[in-house]
Design a protein around this motif. Structure first.
Motif, PDB file in Angstrom:
ATOM      1  N   UNK A 177       0.845  -1.201   0.000  1.00  0.00           N
ATOM      2  CA  UNK A 177       0.000   0.000   0.000  1.00  0.00           C
ATOM      3  C   UNK A 177       0.878   1.248   0.000  1.00  0.00           C
ATOM      4  N   UNK A 178       0.335   2.322  -0.561  1.00  0.00           N
ATOM      5  CA  UNK A 178       1.092   3.577  -0.530  1.00  0.00           C
ATOM      6  C   UNK A 178       0.138   4.752  -0.396  1.00  0.00           C
ATOM      7  N   UNK A 179       0.701   5.941  -0.249  1.00  0.00           N
ATOM      8  CA  UNK A 179      -0.125   7.110  -0.005  1.00  0.00           C
ATOM      9  C   UNK A 179      -1.009   7.442  -1.195  1.00  0.00           C
ATOM     10  N   UNK A 180      -0.649   6.973  -2.393  1.00  0.00           N
ATOM     11  CA  UNK A 180      -1.499   7.209  -3.553  1.00  0.00           C
ATOM     12  C   UNK A 180      -2.869   6.559  -3.379  1.00  0.00           C
ATOM     13  N   UNK A 181      -2.920   5.448  -2.645  1.00  0.00           N
ATOM     14  CA  UNK A 181      -4.211   4.801  -2.371  1.00  0.00           C
ATOM     15  C   UNK A 181      -5.184   5.762  -1.712  1.00  0.00           C
ATOM     16  N   UNK A 182      -4.655   6.760  -0.991  1.00  0.00           N
ATOM     17  CA  UNK A 182      -5.505   7.660  -0.217  1.00  0.00           C
ATOM     18  C   UNK A 182      -5.684   9.030  -0.865  1.00  0.00           C
ATOM     19  N   UNK A 183      -5.038   9.249  -2.018  1.00  0.00           N
ATOM     20  CA  UNK A 183      -5.203  10.570  -2.651  1.00  0.00           C
ATOM     21  C   UNK A 183      -5.627  10.456  -4.106  1.00  0.00           C
ATOM     22  N   UNK A 184      -4.723  10.055  -5.017  1.00  0.00           N
ATOM     23  CA  UNK A 184      -5.040  10.120  -6.449  1.00  0.00           C
ATOM     24  C   UNK A 184      -5.321   8.759  -7.076  1.00  0.00           C
ATOM     25  N   UNK A 185      -5.616   7.759  -6.282  1.00  0.00           N
ATOM     26  CA  UNK A 185      -5.941   6.456  -6.857  1.00  0.00           C
ATOM     27  C   UNK A 185      -7.140   6.556  -7.798  1.00  0.00           C
ATOM     28  N   UNK A 186      -8.093   7.417  -7.447  1.00  0.00           N
ATOM     29  CA  UNK A 186      -9.272   7.583  -8.303  1.00  0.00           C
ATOM     30  C   UNK A 186      -8.887   8.136  -9.671  1.00  0.00           C
ATOM     31  N   UNK A 187      -7.890   9.019  -9.711  1.00  0.00           N
ATOM     32  CA  UNK A 187      -7.429   9.565 -10.995  1.00  0.00           C
ATOM     33  C   UNK A 187      -6.857   8.459 -11.867  1.00  0.00           C
ATOM     34  N   UNK A 188      -5.960   7.668 -11.296  1.00  0.00           N
ATOM     35  CA  UNK A 188      -5.346   6.592 -12.062  1.00  0.00           C
ATOM     36  C   UNK A 188      -6.364   5.571 -12.535  1.00  0.00           C
ATOM     37  N   UNK A 189      -7.317   5.229 -11.661  1.00  0.00           N
ATOM     38  CA  UNK A 189      -8.343   4.261 -12.030  1.00  0.00           C
ATOM     39  C   UNK A 189      -9.180   4.751 -13.198  1.00  0.00           C
ATOM     40  N   UNK A 190      -9.622   6.003 -13.125  1.00  0.00           N
ATOM     41  CA  UNK A 190     -10.465   6.555 -14.194  1.00  0.00           C
ATOM     42  C   UNK A 190      -9.690   6.733 -15.491  1.00  0.00           C
ATOM     43  N   UNK A 191      -8.528   7.365 -15.412  1.00  0.00           N
ATOM     44  CA  UNK A 191      -7.786   7.695 -16.629  1.00  0.00           C
ATOM     45  C   UNK A 191      -7.256   6.446 -17.335  1.00  0.00           C
ATOM     46  N   UNK A 192      -6.836   5.447 -16.575  1.00  0.00           N
ATOM     47  CA  UNK A 192      -6.291   4.239 -17.195  1.00  0.00           C
ATOM     48  C   UNK A 192      -7.295   3.597 -18.131  1.00  0.00           C
ATOM     49  N   UNK A 193      -8.540   3.566 -17.710  1.00  0.00           N
ATOM     50  CA  UNK A 193      -9.567   2.925 -18.532  1.00  0.00           C
ATOM     51  C   UNK A 193      -9.894   3.738 -19.783  1.00  0.00           C
ATOM     52  N   UNK A 194      -9.977   5.052 -19.647  1.00  0.00           N
ATOM     53  CA  UNK A 194     -10.535   5.836 -20.756  1.00  0.00           C
ATOM     54  C   UNK A 194      -9.494   6.460 -21.681  1.00  0.00           C
ATOM     55  N   UNK A 195      -8.253   6.654 -21.210  1.00  0.00           N
ATOM     56  CA  UNK A 195      -7.216   7.166 -22.124  1.00  0.00           C
ATOM     57  C   UNK A 195      -5.992   6.260 -22.180  1.00  0.00           C
ATOM     58  N   UNK A 196      -5.967   5.201 -21.348  1.00  0.00           N
ATOM     59  CA  UNK A 196      -4.888   4.235 -21.431  1.00  0.00           C
ATOM     60  C   UNK A 196      -3.684   4.526 -20.582  1.00  0.00           C
ATOM     61  N   UNK A 197      -3.739   5.557 -19.769  1.00  0.00           N
ATOM     62  CA  UNK A 197      -2.654   5.889 -18.849  1.00  0.00           C
ATOM     63  C   UNK A 197      -3.242   6.575 -17.631  1.00  0.00           C
ATOM     64  N   UNK A 614      -4.025   5.656 -27.753  1.00  0.00           N
ATOM     65  CA  UNK A 614      -4.664   5.338 -26.477  1.00  0.00           C
ATOM     66  C   UNK A 614      -4.542   3.838 -26.203  1.00  0.00           C
ATOM     67  N   UNK A 615      -3.837   3.512 -25.129  1.00  0.00           N
ATOM     68  CA  UNK A 615      -3.577   2.107 -24.793  1.00  0.00           C
ATOM     69  C   UNK A 615      -4.720   1.535 -23.960  1.00  0.00           C
ATOM     70  N   UNK A 616      -5.911   1.613 -24.535  1.00  0.00           N
ATOM     71  CA  UNK A 616      -7.119   1.117 -23.878  1.00  0.00           C
ATOM     72  C   UNK A 616      -7.505  -0.230 -24.490  1.00  0.00           C
ATOM     73  N   UNK A 617      -8.624  -0.766 -24.038  1.00  0.00           N
ATOM     74  CA  UNK A 617      -9.064  -2.078 -24.514  1.00  0.00           C
ATOM     75  C   UNK A 617      -9.365  -2.093 -26.004  1.00  0.00           C
ATOM     76  N   UNK A 618      -9.734  -0.942 -26.589  1.00  0.00           N
ATOM     77  CA  UNK A 618     -10.018  -0.891 -28.022  1.00  0.00           C
ATOM     78  C   UNK A 618      -9.122   0.098 -28.759  1.00  0.00           C
ATOM     79  N   UNK A 619      -8.029   0.512 -28.111  1.00  0.00           N
ATOM     80  CA  UNK A 619      -7.048   1.427 -28.706  1.00  0.00           C
ATOM     81  C   UNK A 619      -7.657   2.785 -29.064  1.00  0.00           C
ATOM     82  N   UNK A 620      -8.710   3.168 -28.342  1.00  0.00           N
ATOM     83  CA  UNK A 620      -9.335   4.467 -28.548  1.00  0.00           C
ATOM     84  C   UNK A 620      -9.616   5.110 -27.192  1.00  0.00           C
TER      85      UNK A 620
END
Length: 752
Positions: A177-197, A614-620
């Motif tokens: 676990x790290x401090x990112x779990x308590x601050x910007x984890x939501x950013x990474x979760x959302x952005x990873x899916x929709x823009x691939x990073x 975009x490194x997403x599931x459909x490359x978009x």
């Protein structure tokens, strides 16, 4: 003495300069202050251990490339004060636990390993070898490596983070676990899916050339003050700035830039052209409404609002999104946001006018239950106008701690993908565990259940940074061993397991010299730039070790025969670590060579930003349809957000002043709108208990002073970590598991 004044209407300027040097001189003295401030955030110097805001290139750097809070962070670390052996001999752990967080931090640097033996009441000094043997004894005694947890703070360097995750995985667990779990984890979760990073797609230069910058759920005047300089440049370049926040923050009202004469004697720069005082939890509704208005405007004037070419060539899900967004309940939007429709329409017109828009956000968005959906709505709005992968445009999460983004790049994550682990295994000839580990929220639950036997923290203050404070403290005290690698004392050192160790480490400002010679480390900032950090101060004590030295020494006692890992060589020569990172971590290829070729560091590649790939599931890039959610309240109930004062960084308290909000001499305050005070029959200055309500369980923060303040109606604010006791470890953001610190339902009970 407690003193409450009117909040200020401007930020920085002469008061910030005076405060920086006053704090520096008090902690470091004149010569040390000059030496430290001269090298801070400079090429060949050290990186600020505070926020992750990026540095301009060497051509544009100022001689004083730091802010007030950065100066305090450095002075706090580089203080001349030391915690002597006599302090630990004179004060039991129970007595230390009665010292306030603020006073603990003021005591000074820790200079030698301190051990609390089982059954003892006081810490005692021990040598490094004995300290490592204690940790090794406990770890080797565990039947299941997953009974140990290895926590990481965001100030850890890339090199230390890489070795730390390597050690944990060589030991046999992904519990990282790290401090990112308590601050910007939501950013990474959302952005990873929709823009691939999971990383932001905006550089400093892109921000400065933006036509519209929307700053949402962020207070840069306190949390990333250097950002104000670049917002000022964008404003001078003709850009427009909008702030969206429940509190009006002075940093976005008027900026007195201390690097320019106008910031000393002039009126400064008025930054925000529009301020939307949004109700807590209403951000998703706002961006849903903005998307609706952009679609409407395009329908009324086809080809003038949306970037149809970008949408057709680079995105998916547009038809579903537009159909989902066709009908909008404006009454619900106004109730959710607390805004008038006209205000939202004014902002929509700014989007329509802009050809290059950046949206910035911080924990005011990421720590909500529906943070992931909210950030996806932000991306939806950006995608409509092609505002990604072009100059002056893109999503810009502003991360807090100095190297929290680098930690993730180095493998500090409980769910690192197999591709990373496969490369790690090939590089070091061992088999890393594949079972996912636990994050910060799950760690709290394990502590609650008494299921953590060894808790090891590389920096930070886990005992105060997490929700359910009493539960966390009880769980830490039930551990067999707690270990904290730290520069100074904090609450986590007084909330101990049956045995406990404090391992003192070098800070960013300290000169790091090994048998191979002077060493430097690296960090990755919030916008993906990597650069060297080299300390220049004599360490507080000659036998102190760097974080890298501590990890390598520990590994040689715990996992000396796992794989082919040259721990002793790594401890001596950090360039060897960077060579291995370059073969394992994505984007860090030829790491050491690129550093040598670029004294100021280098920018990591970002496919979405650089090439519209975009490194997403459909490359978009993916539009998403998200149902509107918001936070209704019952009569007599309010919505609470936790926040920082101006005199702190995360859980570190530099002083009892919040100059911008007019609070002096205390932290136990709660900011309430004057009309809400009247409706509740309460008075400015009255003392109350704040009581949170979640799933039938009440939690209480006692004896807080009411401060009449122009917050959004129905919304209150109070400082963390004091109010973390009101948070529940079971109240988590959907999808990211981030503990909810914004939008807590509370009531205010008058003290008798």
């Amino acid at each position: 003495m407690v003193d409450i004044e009117q909040p200020q209407k401007k930020a920085a300027g002469v008061p910030a300069v005076l405060s920086s040097f006053k704090f520096g001189l008090h902690e470091m003295g004149p010569l040390r202050t000059g030496k430290v401030f001269q090298k801070m955030n400079q090429d060949g110097g050290f990186d600020c251990p505070s926020c992750a805001w990026p540095d301009p290139d060497h051509k544009r750097k100022h001689a004083a490339e730091f802010c007030e809070n950065g100066a305090k962070a450095v002075a706090w670390e580089a203080t001349r004060k030391r915690v002597p052996r006599a302090f630990f001999a004179e004060h039991s752990v129970a007595e230390m636990d009665r010292i306030s967080e603020f006073e603990l931090g003021k005591l000074g640097r820790i200079t030698e390993p301190m051990l609390l033996r089982a059954g003892a009441t006081h810490y005692e000094p021990v040598g490094w070898d004995e300290a490592f043997q204690v940790v090794a004894r406990h770890l080797k005694a565990l039947v299941d490596p997953n009974d140990a947890v290895f926590y990481t703070s965001g100030r850890t360097s890339n090199e230390a983070a890489f070795l730390y995750q390597l050690f944990a995985r060589a030991y046999g667990t992904n519990n990282l676990p790290d401090c990112s779990n308590m601050c910007h984890e939501s950013s990474g979760t959302a952005l990873s899916k929709v823009i691939g990073s999971g990383k932001g797609a905006v550089t400093l230069e892109m921000l400065e050339e933006s036509e519209l910058i929307v700053v949402v759920g962020q207070n840069p005047g306190t949390n990333a003050p250097r950002m104000l300089s670049h917002l000022e440049i964008a404003k001078r370049n003709g850009g427009s700035i909008v702030s969206v926040n429940p509190l009006p923050e002075p940093g976005l009202k008027r900026f007195m830039n201390p690097q320019r004469p106008r910031g000393w004697v002039g009126k400064g720069t008025e930054l925000a052209d529009q301020h939307l005082q949004i109700r807590i939890g209403g951000d998703q509704a706002l961006f849903l409404a903005l998307g609706h208005l952009l679609l409407e405007a395009e329908a009324a004037a086809p080809g003038t609002v949306l970037d149809k070419s970008f949408i057709e060539s680079h995105t998916s899900g547009f038809e579903l999104y537009s159909k989902h967004n066709a009908e909008l309940d404006w009454a619900a939007v106004e109730q959710a946001t607390g805004l008038r429709r006209a205000e939202i329409e004014e902002l929509a017109q700014r989007f329509i006018k802009s050809k290059a828009t950046v949206i910035c956000w911080a924990m005011g968005l990421t720590q909500h239950r529906d943070a992931v959906a909210t950030i996806r709505e932000i991306v939806n709005v950006l995608l409509l106008q092609g505002n990604i992968g072009k100059p002056g445009a893109g999503p810009c999460p502003v991360r807090g701690h100095s190297n929290v983004q680098g930690d993730r790049s180095m493998g500090i994550w409980e769910k690192m993908p197999d591709a990373f682990l496969d490369k790690l295994d090939r590089e070091f000839s061992f088999t890393s565990p594949r079972e996912h580990g636990i994050d910060a929220a799950a760690t709290v639950k394990r502590l609650r259940d008494g299921a953590v036997r060894v808790f090891f923290a590389m920096g930070g203050n886990f005992a105060m940074a997490t929700p359910d404070t009493e539960v966390v403290h009880r769980g830490l005290r039930e551990c067999d061993l707690t270990v904290h690698v730290s520069t100074k004392l904090n609450r986590s050192h007084t909330v101990t397991g049956r045995e406990a160790l404090i391992l003192p480490t070098l800070g960013r400002t300290d000169h790091d010299h090994t048998p191979a010679g002077p060493q430097s480390v690296t960090v990755e900032d919030s916008q993906g730039a990597v650069h060297l950090s080299t300390g220049n101060l004599t360490p507080p004590a000659p036998e102190m070790k760097s974080e890298i030295g501590i990890i390598c020494g520990l590994a040689q006692h715990v996992v000396p025969d796992v794989g082919q890992i040259p721990w002793a060589d790594f401890a001596d020569d950090y360039s060897l670590i960077r060579q291995r990172i370059g073969r394992v971590a994505d984007g860090y290829e030829d790491f050491e060579e690129r550093l040598r070729a670029n004294e100021g560091g280098f920018l990591l590649a970002h496919a979405a930003r650089d090439k519209r790939e975009f490194k997403t599931s459909d490359a978009r890039a993916q539009f998403t349809a998200n149902d509107l959610t918001w936070l209704p309240t019952a009569p007599g109930r309010l919505l609470l957000q936790t926040l920082r004062s101006h005199d702190q960084f995360n859980t570190t308290i530099y002083g009892l002043e919040d100059r911008y909000r007019g609070v002096h001499g205390t932290r136990e305050v709660v900011f309430v709108h004057p009309d809400d005070l009247a409706d509740l029959g309460l008075q400015d200055g009255q003392y109350v208990d704040i009581v949170s309500e979640f799933e039938g369980v009440e939690r209480r923060a006692s004896h807080f002073q009411l401060v009449s303040y122009p917050t959004a109606r129905g919304c209150v604010a109070a400082y963390y970590p004091e109010t973390n006791v009101l948070m529940s470890a079971d109240d988590l953001a959907k999808g990211s598991n981030t503990p909810v610190a914004k939008g807590l339902t509370v009531r205010l009970e008058p003290r008798s």
